[in-house]
Design an enzyme around this catalytic site. Structure first.
Site, PDB file in Angstrom:
ATOM      1  N   MET A 100     -25.765  41.864  14.517  1.00  0.00           N
ATOM      2  CA  MET A 100     -26.333  41.770  15.856  1.00  0.00           C
ATOM      3  C   MET A 100     -26.707  43.170  16.318  1.00  0.00           C
ATOM      4  O   MET A 100     -25.837  44.012  16.522  1.00  0.00           O
ATOM      5  CB  MET A 100     -25.312  41.146  16.811  1.00  0.00           C
ATOM      6  CG  MET A 100     -24.762  39.812  16.320  1.00  0.00           C
ATOM      7  SD  MET A 100     -23.194  39.374  17.120  1.00  0.00           S
ATOM      8  CE  MET A 100     -23.747  39.133  18.811  1.00  0.00           C
ATOM      9  N   GLY A 187     -23.709  45.822  20.208  1.00  0.00           N
ATOM     10  CA  GLY A 187     -23.916  45.947  18.764  1.00  0.00           C
ATOM     11  C   GLY A 187     -22.717  45.529  17.959  1.00  0.00           C
ATOM     12  O   GLY A 187     -21.603  45.934  18.257  1.00  0.00           O
ATOM     13  N   SER A 188     -22.896  44.724  16.915  1.00  0.00           N
ATOM     14  CA  SER A 188     -21.740  44.161  16.248  1.00  0.00           C
ATOM     15  C   SER A 188     -22.146  43.282  15.072  1.00  0.00           C
ATOM     16  O   SER A 188     -23.306  43.246  14.670  1.00  0.00           O
ATOM     17  CB  SER A 188     -20.939  43.336  17.250  1.00  0.00           C
ATOM     18  OG  SER A 188     -21.820  42.531  17.997  1.00  0.00           O
ATOM     19  N   ARG A 189     -21.151  42.514  14.556  1.00  0.00           N
ATOM     20  CA  ARG A 189     -21.402  41.619  13.437  1.00  0.00           C
ATOM     21  C   ARG A 189     -20.467  40.413  13.541  1.00  0.00           C
ATOM     22  O   ARG A 189     -19.347  40.538  14.048  1.00  0.00           O
ATOM     23  CB  ARG A 189     -21.148  42.348  12.117  1.00  0.00           C
ATOM     24  CG  ARG A 189     -21.769  41.680  10.904  1.00  0.00           C
ATOM     25  CD  ARG A 189     -21.517  42.494   9.660  1.00  0.00           C
ATOM     26  NE  ARG A 189     -20.299  42.105   8.988  1.00  0.00           N
ATOM     27  CZ  ARG A 189     -19.579  42.907   8.202  1.00  0.00           C
ATOM     28  NH1 ARG A 189     -19.953  44.167   8.029  1.00  0.00           N
ATOM     29  NH2 ARG A 189     -18.488  42.483   7.612  1.00  0.00           N
TER      30      ARG A 189
END
Length: 220
Positions: A100, A187-189
């Site tokens: 993301m 921001g990430s996953r």
């Protein structure tokens, strides 16, 4: 489009900064270089606009189905591979990961309906989300949803910018497909760990939408 509740305070702060700093720049910078004040005001507006857009909650026609595993997040598919899952299953699983970016919608949704069988939050580092060790060393949560088709593990992973993972479920909760289970800021996953043999309907590089894109089908 709505604004997610996680964004209210951030938008208030961004608005105060935009108005306060822009006013200061306009009144302190000499008229002879007024373009500097205009530039500062414009940059502050862009920052405010980005914060508002980041916390957007678009209205969508969700996809449902008992045999479908729906994407939990907006972003891009960056991993599809068999791997060892050490925390809960302690065996090999099929991992599908969605990265993301800071411009994606950051709501996280349940890929299936079922019961939350396991939930744990881990404090940790803030390596970039695509770093190989981010799934085991970064701030993260692990959530397992079980139903008649088996168990699915979801892992929220903070990135280099993300400093706050939000989650809304606990062990024993009954959850529905596409309902929110969390939110990751900046921001990430999200990783999915599926049973081996699960039929995957996406490929690496695909752009996906939470609650809409079918990631996989349950093995029959």
């Amino acid at each position: 489009m709505k604004i997610h509740r996680e964004g209210y305070w951030y938008i208030v702060i961004a608005t105060i900064l935009w108005i306060g700093l822009a006013w200061t720049a306009i009144y302190l910078i000499p008229d002879s270089v007024s373009w500097i004040a205009d530039a500062i005001t414009f940059i502050l507006f862009l920052l405010w606009f980005w914060v508002v857009i980041f916390f957007r909650l678009p209205l969508r026609n969700m996809v449902h189905g008992e045999d479908k595993i729906i994407c939990p997040a907006d972003g891009k598919v960056v991993v599809i591979e068999e791997t060892y899952e050490p925390e809960y299953f302690k065996d090999k699983r099929l991992q599908v990961s969605v990265f993301m970016s800071p411009i994606n919608v950051h709501v996280n949704r349940n890929p299936v309906s079922g019961v939350v069988k396991y939930m744990k939050y881990h404090a940790g580092k803030y390596l970039v989300a695509w770093h190989p060790k981010s799934s085991t060393e970064n701030e993260r949560t692990t959530i397992v949803i079980g139903n008649d088709n088996g168990d699915i593990l979801m892992r929220q992973i903070a990135g280099a910018l993300a400093r706050r993972i939000c989650y809304y479920v606990g062990e024993g909760d009954v959850v529905k497909q596409n309902e929110e289970f969390g939110f990751i800021k900046f921001g990430s996953r999200v990783d999915l760990f599926l049973p081996l043999g699960t039929v995957v309907d996406v490929k690496i590089g695909d752009v996906v939408k939470g609650g809409v894109t079918v990631i996989a089908h349950n093995k029959r």
